[in-house]
Design an enzyme around this catalytic site. Sequence first.
Site, PDB file in Angstrom:
ATOM      1  N   HIS A  15      42.134 104.213 139.913  1.00 46.37           N
ATOM      2  CA  HIS A  15      42.601 104.194 138.540  1.00 46.37           C
ATOM      3  C   HIS A  15      41.974 103.056 137.594  1.00 46.37           C
ATOM      4  O   HIS A  15      42.387 102.917 136.243  1.00 46.37           O
ATOM      5  CB  HIS A  15      44.015 104.078 138.448  1.00 46.37           C
ATOM      6  N   ARG A  74      50.573  65.923 145.349  1.00 48.61           N
ATOM      7  CA  ARG A  74      51.282  66.519 144.264  1.00 48.61           C
ATOM      8  C   ARG A  74      50.324  66.869 143.285  1.00 48.61           C
ATOM      9  O   ARG A  74      50.667  67.565 142.306  1.00 48.61           O
ATOM     10  CB  ARG A  74      52.335  65.431 143.813  1.00 48.61           C
ATOM     11  N   GLU A 129      48.526  87.760 148.386  1.00 56.94           N
ATOM     12  CA  GLU A 129      48.727  86.525 148.768  1.00 56.94           C
ATOM     13  C   GLU A 129      47.327  85.906 149.158  1.00 56.94           C
ATOM     14  O   GLU A 129      46.735  84.763 148.965  1.00 56.94           O
ATOM     15  CB  GLU A 129      49.652  86.383 149.973  1.00 56.94           C
ATOM     16  N   LYS A 148      51.200  70.693 143.342  1.00 60.58           N
ATOM     17  CA  LYS A 148      52.220  71.128 144.508  1.00 60.58           C
ATOM     18  C   LYS A 148      53.693  71.416 144.104  1.00 60.58           C
ATOM     19  O   LYS A 148      54.043  72.592 144.618  1.00 60.58           O
ATOM     20  CB  LYS A 148      52.434  69.918 145.547  1.00 60.58           C
ATOM     21  N   ASN A 203      58.046  61.136 135.049  1.00 61.51           N
ATOM     22  CA  ASN A 203      57.986  62.308 135.357  1.00 61.51           C
ATOM     23  C   ASN A 203      58.784  63.487 134.227  1.00 61.51           C
ATOM     24  O   ASN A 203      60.087  63.096 134.218  1.00 61.51           O
ATOM     25  CB  ASN A 203      58.067  62.889 136.725  1.00 61.51           C
ATOM     26  N   GLY A 204      58.267  64.544 134.125  1.00 65.01           N
ATOM     27  CA  GLY A 204      59.095  65.702 133.483  1.00 65.01           C
ATOM     28  C   GLY A 204      58.517  65.783 131.793  1.00 65.01           C
ATOM     29  O   GLY A 204      57.243  65.309 131.659  1.00 65.01           O
ATOM     30  N   TRP A 252      49.963  64.045 136.062  1.00 63.56           N
ATOM     31  CA  TRP A 252      49.272  65.246 135.773  1.00 63.56           C
ATOM     32  C   TRP A 252      49.470  65.812 134.438  1.00 63.56           C
ATOM     33  O   TRP A 252      50.740  65.737 133.956  1.00 63.56           O
ATOM     34  CB  TRP A 252      49.859  66.356 136.699  1.00 63.56           C
ATOM     35  N   GLU A 268      42.670  80.291 144.606  1.00 60.88           N
ATOM     36  CA  GLU A 268      42.883  78.893 144.061  1.00 60.88           C
ATOM     37  C   GLU A 268      42.011  77.757 145.056  1.00 60.88           C
ATOM     38  O   GLU A 268      42.154  76.606 144.494  1.00 60.88           O
ATOM     39  CB  GLU A 268      44.653  78.745 144.473  1.00 60.88           C
ATOM     40  N   LYS A 280      45.309  83.043 147.730  1.00 58.92           N
ATOM     41  CA  LYS A 280      44.644  81.808 148.221  1.00 58.92           C
ATOM     42  C   LYS A 280      43.210  81.894 148.256  1.00 58.92           C
ATOM     43  O   LYS A 280      42.509  80.465 148.081  1.00 58.92           O
ATOM     44  CB  LYS A 280      44.618  82.119 150.055  1.00 58.92           C
ATOM     45  N   CYS A 312      53.116  64.907 138.710  1.00 59.44           N
ATOM     46  CA  CYS A 312      53.180  63.508 138.707  1.00 59.44           C
ATOM     47  C   CYS A 312      53.972  62.746 139.813  1.00 59.44           C
ATOM     48  O   CYS A 312      54.701  63.462 140.381  1.00 59.44           O
ATOM     49  CB  CYS A 312      53.905  62.990 137.321  1.00 59.44           C
TER      50      CYS A 312
HETATM   51  C1  F6R Z   1      50.102  78.764 145.808  1.00 56.00           C
HETATM   52  C2  F6R Z   1      51.324  77.835 145.478  1.00 56.00           C
HETATM   53  C3  F6R Z   1      52.071  78.086 144.367  1.00 56.00           C
HETATM   54  C4  F6R Z   1      53.622  77.915 144.420  1.00 56.00           C
HETATM   55  C5  F6R Z   1      54.420  78.145 143.172  1.00 56.00           C
HETATM   56  C6  F6R Z   1      55.628  78.287 143.388  1.00 56.00           C
HETATM   57  O1  F6R Z   1      49.488  78.360 146.965  1.00 56.00           O
HETATM   58  O2  F6R Z   1      51.638  77.014 146.332  1.00 56.00           O
HETATM   59  O3  F6R Z   1      51.624  79.717 143.822  1.00 56.00           O
HETATM   60  O4  F6R Z   1      53.932  78.963 145.583  1.00 56.00           O
HETATM   61  O5  F6R Z   1      54.064  77.137 142.228  1.00 56.00           O
HETATM   62  O6  F6R Z   1      56.185  77.082 144.116  1.00 56.00           O
HETATM   63  P1  F6R Z   1      57.322  77.058 144.679  1.00 56.00           P
HETATM   64  O7  F6R Z   1      57.409  77.986 145.914  1.00 56.00           O
HETATM   65  O8  F6R Z   1      57.792  75.498 145.239  1.00 56.00           O
HETATM   66  O9  F6R Z   1      58.685  77.270 143.900  1.00 56.00           O
END
Ligand code: F6R
Length: 608
Positions: free
Chosen positions: A504, A27, A481, A603, A100-101, A74, A488, A485, A2
């Site tokens: 396995h 966000r 990773e 985000k 927010n929260g 959100w 997502e 990527k 949010c």
């Molecule tokens: C993937 C991504 C998320 C964050 C995760 C942790 O591209 O961005 O997997 O890495 O939500 O976020 P932070 O680093 O802000 O704690």
Amino acid sequence: MCGIVGYVGPRQASDVLLGGLARLEYRGYDSAGVAVVSNGELDVTRRVGKLAALSAAVAETPVLGSTGIGHTRWATHGRPTEANAHPHVDCTGRIAVVHNGIIENYMQLREELAQNGHVLRSETDTETVAHLVESYYQGDLATAVRKTIKRLDGAYALSVVHLDEPNLIVAARKESPLIIGIGDGENIVASDIPAVLEYTREVLALSDGQVATVTASGVSVTDMEGNPVTPEMLHIDWDLAAAEKGGFEDFMLKEIHEQPKAIRETLLGRMDAKGQIQLSELQMTPEQVASIDRVFILACGTSFHAGLVAKTLIETWARIPVEVQTSSEFRYSDPIVDDETLVVAITQSGETADTLAGVREARLRGAKVIAITNVVGSRVTRESDGVIYTHAGPEIGVAATKTFTAQIAALNVLALKLAQAKGVMGTERVTALFEELSRIPETVEAILADLSAIDECAAEYTDVCSSLFLGRGIGVPIAMEGALKLKEISYIHAEAYPAGEMKHGPIALITPQVPVVVVATQGHTYEKVVSNIQEVRARGAEVIVVATHGDDEIGRHAEHVLYVPATAELLSAIPATIPLQVLSYRIAKLRGCNVDQPRNLAKSVTVE
Ligand code: F6R
């Protein structure tokens, strides 16, 4: 996640609110709304979906007024509907709240409010706040908000307006970010800095339990009891252009290209003329650093993958055992950490709820906690014993790219520092490795200078449904990773495995329709990786490898080779990451996906 914007000043509030919310779009959100105090009315407009829908509604029926609050939601409690969108109002329609929260005790509060005759119209936790403020209001909004927040369990950043006090916003926070941009004859409340940068660079950062009364001419801050407090002021250097796309098609692509700068700046000043690694942020004496005999890393998502890279670096270079755990597991696992353990919390946003909870848990158990984050003044910086900043600049794309490679750069420095302090590695070797690390930005530039092989490869795999990513050693977290990527941003299923683990179980998935992406850069397990590639090819898989320049042989075993310049094996994490980021990006674009705001993602994940 949010976003909140509030405005009080001479401008049309709705313009500032919509502009500010647009700056917070990164966000992630699924509905949006504004409430403006307008000619003795509280005008509330809310829409499901993107901001364009809200802007169109506001344009159709303009709301004139110079005090207002806005929100991008959100969904957490209740579906993403118009009724659940913020702002929420009380029974009289004279009070509006954005939040927010999560209010954890909202069910009890709803019951209590309903028993007292309040009619709640949404499924949200937030609406209880509007009704509580209504029940406590006796002519002073700040007092009513202070009484309200004493009733709330959980996390909140709140902004509240009341028709009876039309020229003010009351803002409060606990465990959710909230700042106030201090303008000239105007003030802007926001959950994040980009929302205020168009108007000011001077920012007041509210701390937990503080309540701000914001008018056009000033801001006064108290604690929950109403005692005046002096808030923290910050000067923000970022300019707006830094938060915009800078000529690239998307923030994500811009941020991929910003990696050389991000890594360079993160490494800046980390080695002195005598070859000593500089890391005063650890806030430890050399003896204390030398006595560290266990490291525990906490992180989520991409940051977790950076943690796995760090495990290899620290264990290999400093010979200190390292455990890496996802924060959401750590906090409930009765973790074995004590005052002999160095806990490293990695979080680009600095606001990830699970990581913050882990930090608190670790400190309760006596551990020293060092945060690695990209966001100055973020919550983790206030809750940790020391902070190592990555200097990647604001990352707007939801998928982490430059913050990931900047984290790895910072973790390389930490690993070298530990190796040096422990006396496991001599100055000459540390200096040589740091010099090689300092050349990684050039390596990344070289990869980004020619993306044609990646483009060609991406075009062939836009229609696949599933994929496997394999690696060994430092290549395992990079494969993880790469898979994260791809899934997502392109919504293609992608799973990562240590290459040796494939037979396995996962090998059963191999068909010609499931491409296998393999990190096969030069290293001590290279031959083993090549054997694994042969195993999957024997089952009909098409193989895409990330390999080291000069490895001409590898082409015999793969449909596509994405070359990266040679570097020391343990420094290859960053170079090997870049082609996988670009590959995911290109595939996602060819599939027509919104790479900056992938579905269902946010985000910063400030709720558990
Ligand atoms: C993937 C991504 C998320 C964050 C995760 C942790 O591209 O961005 O997997 O890495 O939500 O976020 P932070 O680093 O802000 O704690």
